[in-house]
Design a protein around this motif. Structure first.
Motif, PDB file in Angstrom:
ATOM      1  N   TYR A   1       0.820  -1.207   0.000  1.00 45.90           N
ATOM      2  CA  TYR A   1       0.000   0.000   0.000  1.00 45.90           C
ATOM      3  C   TYR A   1       0.851   1.253   0.000  1.00 45.90           C
ATOM      4  O   TYR A   1       0.436   2.291  -0.511  1.00 45.90           O
ATOM      5  CB  TYR A   1      -0.980   0.006   1.176  1.00 45.90           C
ATOM      6  N   ILE A   2       2.052   1.196   0.555  1.00 46.19           N
ATOM      7  CA  ILE A   2       2.945   2.356   0.528  1.00 46.19           C
ATOM      8  C   ILE A   2       3.411   2.624  -0.905  1.00 46.19           C
ATOM      9  O   ILE A   2       3.396   3.765  -1.371  1.00 46.19           O
ATOM     10  CB  ILE A   2       4.146   2.146   1.473  1.00 46.19           C
ATOM     11  N   ILE A   3       3.787   1.569  -1.599  1.00 46.75           N
ATOM     12  CA  ILE A   3       4.247   1.723  -2.982  1.00 46.75           C
ATOM     13  C   ILE A   3       3.100   2.198  -3.869  1.00 46.75           C
ATOM     14  O   ILE A   3       3.283   3.088  -4.705  1.00 46.75           O
ATOM     15  CB  ILE A   3       4.841   0.400  -3.499  1.00 46.75           C
TER      16      ILE A   3
ATOM     17  N   TRP B   1       2.553   5.888  -3.214  1.00 45.22           N
ATOM     18  CA  TRP B   1       3.587   6.693  -3.871  1.00 45.22           C
ATOM     19  C   TRP B   1       3.331   6.789  -5.373  1.00 45.22           C
ATOM     20  O   TRP B   1       3.492   7.850  -5.978  1.00 45.22           O
ATOM     21  CB  TRP B   1       4.958   6.125  -3.615  1.00 45.22           C
ATOM     22  N   LEU B   2       2.936   5.672  -5.991  1.00 40.83           N
ATOM     23  CA  LEU B   2       2.652   5.696  -7.426  1.00 40.83           C
ATOM     24  C   LEU B   2       1.443   6.575  -7.738  1.00 40.83           C
ATOM     25  O   LEU B   2       1.444   7.298  -8.739  1.00 40.83           O
ATOM     26  CB  LEU B   2       2.421   4.280  -7.949  1.00 40.83           C
ATOM     27  N   ALA B   3       0.422   6.537  -6.888  1.00 44.07           N
ATOM     28  CA  ALA B   3      -0.758   7.375  -7.108  1.00 44.07           C
ATOM     29  C   ALA B   3      -0.398   8.858  -6.974  1.00 44.07           C
ATOM     30  O   ALA B   3      -0.848   9.685  -7.771  1.00 44.07           O
ATOM     31  CB  ALA B   3      -1.851   7.001  -6.114  1.00 44.07           C
ATOM     32  N   ILE B   4       0.407   9.193  -5.986  1.00 48.60           N
ATOM     33  CA  ILE B   4       0.829  10.584  -5.810  1.00 48.60           C
ATOM     34  C   ILE B   4       1.673  11.036  -7.001  1.00 48.60           C
ATOM     35  O   ILE B   4       1.499  12.132  -7.527  1.00 48.60           O
ATOM     36  CB  ILE B   4       1.589  10.756  -4.483  1.00 48.60           C
TER      37      ILE B   4
END
Length: 91
Positions: A3-5, A8-11
């Motif tokens: 979920y962190i990755i 980051w990809l969504a941001i």
């Protein structure tokens, strides 16, 4: 960790699109400015868009901005508590 990755990809995805719309108008020459307007087209239409260059610049610029934001987050400058205190919102 997944979920962190994905966060980051969504941001980065949203930041990339915002950066694209910021970089689009730079260096564009309209048909009216160059004097080569084709019949039936708008005089404000660009003559050459150079989208490949724009996509490369957008990717590089958004990667730099994302890296700076991530470094600020890791250093603690972009925490929820700090941002809410700066805006005067009780957390």
């Amino acid at each position: 960790m997944a979920y962190i990755i994905s966060t980051w990809l969504a941001i980065y995805f949203v930041l990339w699109w915002v950066t694209l719309f910021v970089t689009l108008p730079f260096g564009v020459r309209s048909q009216h400015e160059t004097g080569g307007a084709s019949p039936g087209t708008d005089p404000g239409a660009p003559t050459i868009s150079l989208m490949g260059r724009r996509l490369i610049w957008t990717t590089l610029l958004s990667a730099v901005v994302f890296g700076l934001g991530l470094a600020a987050y890791q250093a603690g400058y972009l925490s929820i508590e700090r941002l809410s205190r700066l805006m005067g919102i009780p957390f």
